[in-house]
Design a protein around this motif. Structure first.
Motif, PDB file in Angstrom:
ATOM      1  N   GLU A 242      28.077  40.437  40.856  1.00  0.00           N
ATOM      2  CA  GLU A 242      29.018  41.229  42.022  1.00  0.00           C
ATOM      3  C   GLU A 242      30.401  40.718  42.010  1.00  0.00           C
ATOM      4  O   GLU A 242      31.309  41.271  42.646  1.00  0.00           O
ATOM      5  CB  GLU A 242      28.071  40.518  43.162  1.00  0.00           C
ATOM      6  CG  GLU A 242      28.148  39.186  43.454  1.00  0.00           C
ATOM      7  CD  GLU A 242      27.382  38.371  42.690  1.00  0.00           C
ATOM      8  OE1 GLU A 242      27.345  37.183  42.929  1.00  0.00           O
ATOM      9  OE2 GLU A 242      26.295  38.934  41.758  1.00  0.00           O
ATOM     10  N   VAL A 243      30.852  39.525  41.228  1.00  0.00           N
ATOM     11  CA  VAL A 243      32.026  39.161  41.419  1.00  0.00           C
ATOM     12  C   VAL A 243      32.922  39.624  40.153  1.00  0.00           C
ATOM     13  O   VAL A 243      34.337  39.505  40.313  1.00  0.00           O
ATOM     14  CB  VAL A 243      32.206  37.608  41.705  1.00  0.00           C
ATOM     15  CG1 VAL A 243      31.535  37.148  42.790  1.00  0.00           C
ATOM     16  CG2 VAL A 243      31.647  36.936  40.471  1.00  0.00           C
ATOM     17  N   VAL A 244      32.268  40.052  39.281  1.00  0.00           N
ATOM     18  CA  VAL A 244      33.237  40.621  37.905  1.00  0.00           C
ATOM     19  C   VAL A 244      34.156  41.352  38.429  1.00  0.00           C
ATOM     20  O   VAL A 244      35.512  41.545  38.152  1.00  0.00           O
ATOM     21  CB  VAL A 244      32.251  41.223  36.849  1.00  0.00           C
ATOM     22  CG1 VAL A 244      33.080  41.711  35.878  1.00  0.00           C
ATOM     23  CG2 VAL A 244      31.405  40.012  36.401  1.00  0.00           C
TER      24      VAL A 244
ATOM     25  N   LYS B 142      38.154  40.959  38.301  1.00  0.00           N
ATOM     26  CA  LYS B 142      39.137  41.593  37.128  1.00  0.00           C
ATOM     27  C   LYS B 142      40.147  42.267  38.059  1.00  0.00           C
ATOM     28  O   LYS B 142      41.520  42.366  37.543  1.00  0.00           O
ATOM     29  CB  LYS B 142      38.136  42.765  36.687  1.00  0.00           C
ATOM     30  CG  LYS B 142      37.462  42.201  35.423  1.00  0.00           C
ATOM     31  CD  LYS B 142      36.808  43.165  34.680  1.00  0.00           C
ATOM     32  CE  LYS B 142      35.798  42.821  33.393  1.00  0.00           C
ATOM     33  NZ  LYS B 142      35.362  43.854  32.783  1.00  0.00           N
ATOM     34  N   ASP B 143      40.029  42.818  39.284  1.00  0.00           N
ATOM     35  CA  ASP B 143      41.181  43.427  40.046  1.00  0.00           C
ATOM     36  C   ASP B 143      42.352  42.456  40.390  1.00  0.00           C
ATOM     37  O   ASP B 143      43.277  42.810  40.286  1.00  0.00           O
ATOM     38  CB  ASP B 143      40.447  43.984  41.255  1.00  0.00           C
ATOM     39  CG  ASP B 143      39.641  45.223  40.936  1.00  0.00           C
ATOM     40  OD1 ASP B 143      39.652  45.844  39.755  1.00  0.00           O
ATOM     41  OD2 ASP B 143      38.841  45.655  41.922  1.00  0.00           O
ATOM     42  N   LYS B 144      41.895  41.138  40.588  1.00  0.00           N
ATOM     43  CA  LYS B 144      42.909  40.274  41.095  1.00  0.00           C
ATOM     44  C   LYS B 144      43.207  39.698  39.594  1.00  0.00           C
ATOM     45  O   LYS B 144      44.679  39.512  39.739  1.00  0.00           O
ATOM     46  CB  LYS B 144      42.112  39.015  41.851  1.00  0.00           C
ATOM     47  CG  LYS B 144      42.968  38.075  42.528  1.00  0.00           C
ATOM     48  CD  LYS B 144      43.947  38.878  43.515  1.00  0.00           C
ATOM     49  CE  LYS B 144      43.484  38.753  44.804  1.00  0.00           C
ATOM     50  NZ  LYS B 144      44.635  39.221  45.805  1.00  0.00           N
ATOM     51  N   MET B 145      42.932  39.637  38.702  1.00  0.00           N
ATOM     52  CA  MET B 145      43.328  39.139  37.364  1.00  0.00           C
ATOM     53  C   MET B 145      44.555  40.062  37.043  1.00  0.00           C
ATOM     54  O   MET B 145      45.536  39.749  36.199  1.00  0.00           O
ATOM     55  CB  MET B 145      42.409  38.830  36.381  1.00  0.00           C
ATOM     56  CG  MET B 145      41.401  37.730  36.742  1.00  0.00           C
ATOM     57  SD  MET B 145      42.571  36.204  36.698  1.00  0.00           S
ATOM     58  CE  MET B 145      42.582  35.935  38.538  1.00  0.00           C
ATOM     59  N   ARG B 146      44.277  41.361  37.240  1.00  0.00           N
ATOM     60  CA  ARG B 146      45.300  42.581  36.652  1.00  0.00           C
ATOM     61  C   ARG B 146      46.616  42.371  37.560  1.00  0.00           C
ATOM     62  O   ARG B 146      47.727  43.007  37.158  1.00  0.00           O
ATOM     63  CB  ARG B 146      44.436  43.985  37.222  1.00  0.00           C
ATOM     64  CG  ARG B 146      43.276  44.327  36.133  1.00  0.00           C
ATOM     65  CD  ARG B 146      43.036  45.541  36.192  1.00  0.00           C
ATOM     66  NE  ARG B 146      42.084  45.955  35.012  1.00  0.00           N
ATOM     67  CZ  ARG B 146      40.748  46.101  35.466  1.00  0.00           C
ATOM     68  NH1 ARG B 146      40.185  45.564  36.551  1.00  0.00           N
ATOM     69  NH2 ARG B 146      40.115  46.138  34.541  1.00  0.00           N
TER      70      ARG B 146
ATOM     71  N   ALA C  98      34.844  26.968  39.985  1.00  0.00           N
ATOM     72  CA  ALA C  98      34.993  27.704  38.840  1.00  0.00           C
ATOM     73  C   ALA C  98      35.803  27.220  37.620  1.00  0.00           C
ATOM     74  O   ALA C  98      36.479  26.337  37.704  1.00  0.00           O
ATOM     75  CB  ALA C  98      35.250  29.104  39.038  1.00  0.00           C
ATOM     76  N   TYR C  99      35.234  27.608  36.524  1.00  0.00           N
ATOM     77  CA  TYR C  99      36.085  27.258  35.296  1.00  0.00           C
ATOM     78  C   TYR C  99      36.331  28.668  34.539  1.00  0.00           C
ATOM     79  O   TYR C  99      35.807  29.635  34.374  1.00  0.00           O
ATOM     80  CB  TYR C  99      35.039  26.603  34.306  1.00  0.00           C
ATOM     81  CG  TYR C  99      35.484  26.477  32.713  1.00  0.00           C
ATOM     82  CD1 TYR C  99      36.523  25.474  32.503  1.00  0.00           C
ATOM     83  CD2 TYR C  99      34.826  27.263  31.730  1.00  0.00           C
ATOM     84  CE1 TYR C  99      37.068  25.167  31.304  1.00  0.00           C
ATOM     85  CE2 TYR C  99      35.509  27.123  30.590  1.00  0.00           C
ATOM     86  CZ  TYR C  99      36.423  26.153  30.404  1.00  0.00           C
ATOM     87  OH  TYR C  99      37.145  25.900  29.104  1.00  0.00           O
TER      88      TYR C  99
ATOM     89  N   ALA D 147      40.362  35.168  44.004  1.00  0.00           N
ATOM     90  CA  ALA D 147      38.983  36.251  44.028  1.00  0.00           C
ATOM     91  C   ALA D 147      37.861  35.693  44.109  1.00  0.00           C
ATOM     92  O   ALA D 147      36.721  36.036  44.668  1.00  0.00           O
ATOM     93  CB  ALA D 147      39.357  36.696  42.646  1.00  0.00           C
ATOM     94  N   LEU D 148      37.607  34.289  43.759  1.00  0.00           N
ATOM     95  CA  LEU D 148      36.385  33.563  43.539  1.00  0.00           C
ATOM     96  C   LEU D 148      36.033  32.864  44.630  1.00  0.00           C
ATOM     97  O   LEU D 148      34.893  32.561  45.167  1.00  0.00           O
ATOM     98  CB  LEU D 148      36.268  32.726  42.299  1.00  0.00           C
ATOM     99  CG  LEU D 148      36.448  33.518  40.987  1.00  0.00           C
ATOM    100  CD1 LEU D 148      36.462  32.507  39.888  1.00  0.00           C
ATOM    101  CD2 LEU D 148      35.405  34.650  41.075  1.00  0.00           C
ATOM    102  N   GLU D 149      37.300  32.511  45.653  1.00  0.00           N
ATOM    103  CA  GLU D 149      37.174  31.716  46.879  1.00  0.00           C
ATOM    104  C   GLU D 149      36.434  30.254  46.718  1.00  0.00           C
ATOM    105  O   GLU D 149      35.538  29.985  47.488  1.00  0.00           O
ATOM    106  CB  GLU D 149      36.253  32.589  47.997  1.00  0.00           C
ATOM    107  CG  GLU D 149      36.927  33.903  48.248  1.00  0.00           C
ATOM    108  CD  GLU D 149      36.118  34.525  49.317  1.00  0.00           C
ATOM    109  OE1 GLU D 149      34.946  34.416  49.691  1.00  0.00           O
ATOM    110  OE2 GLU D 149      36.621  35.694  50.013  1.00  0.00           O
ATOM    111  N   MET D 150      37.178  29.847  45.692  1.00  0.00           N
ATOM    112  CA  MET D 150      36.676  28.250  45.308  1.00  0.00           C
ATOM    113  C   MET D 150      37.744  27.797  44.414  1.00  0.00           C
ATOM    114  O   MET D 150      38.459  28.647  43.580  1.00  0.00           O
ATOM    115  CB  MET D 150      35.256  28.286  44.616  1.00  0.00           C
ATOM    116  CG  MET D 150      35.120  28.961  43.476  1.00  0.00           C
ATOM    117  SD  MET D 150      33.388  28.951  42.752  1.00  0.00           S
ATOM    118  CE  MET D 150      32.388  29.467  43.796  1.00  0.00           C
TER     119      MET D 150
END
Length: 93
Positions: A23-25, A29-33, A60-61, A88-91
């Protein structure tokens, strides 16, 4: 070779979060773009620079590569990638 490092037919890395947190993929990806390599003008997802993403309970790693070993923009790209991943990951990443 670890499962998270296996390659799909499109030569894209398979991230651990694709199996553990699908669900976070897409939001990730959108944020990494938004992280663009200034020399090439392409984002780090299009370039395939993000090699793996793993989530634990409280952090996250993210494993990524650069386009060249001594990329002059490397430190700035790494810092921006970390910032966008945390958004994006909120951590912490």
């Amino acid at each position: 070779m670890a499962e998270s490092e296996t390659q799909s037919n499109s030569n894209q890395a398979v991230w651990e979060i694709e199996q553990t947190h699908p669900e976070v993929v897409q939001p990730f990806k959108d944020k990494m773009r938004e992280v663009i390599d200034p020399e090439l003008g392409l984002d780090i997802i299009a370039l395939g620079l993000v090699r793996d993403v793993k989530l634990s309970e409280d952090s996250a790693y993210l494993k990524m590569i650069l386009t060249t070993p001594f990329c002059p923009y490397g430190p700035a790209m790494i810092e921006m990638t970390k910032k966008k991943a945390e958004e994006a990951l909120e951590m912490p990443v």
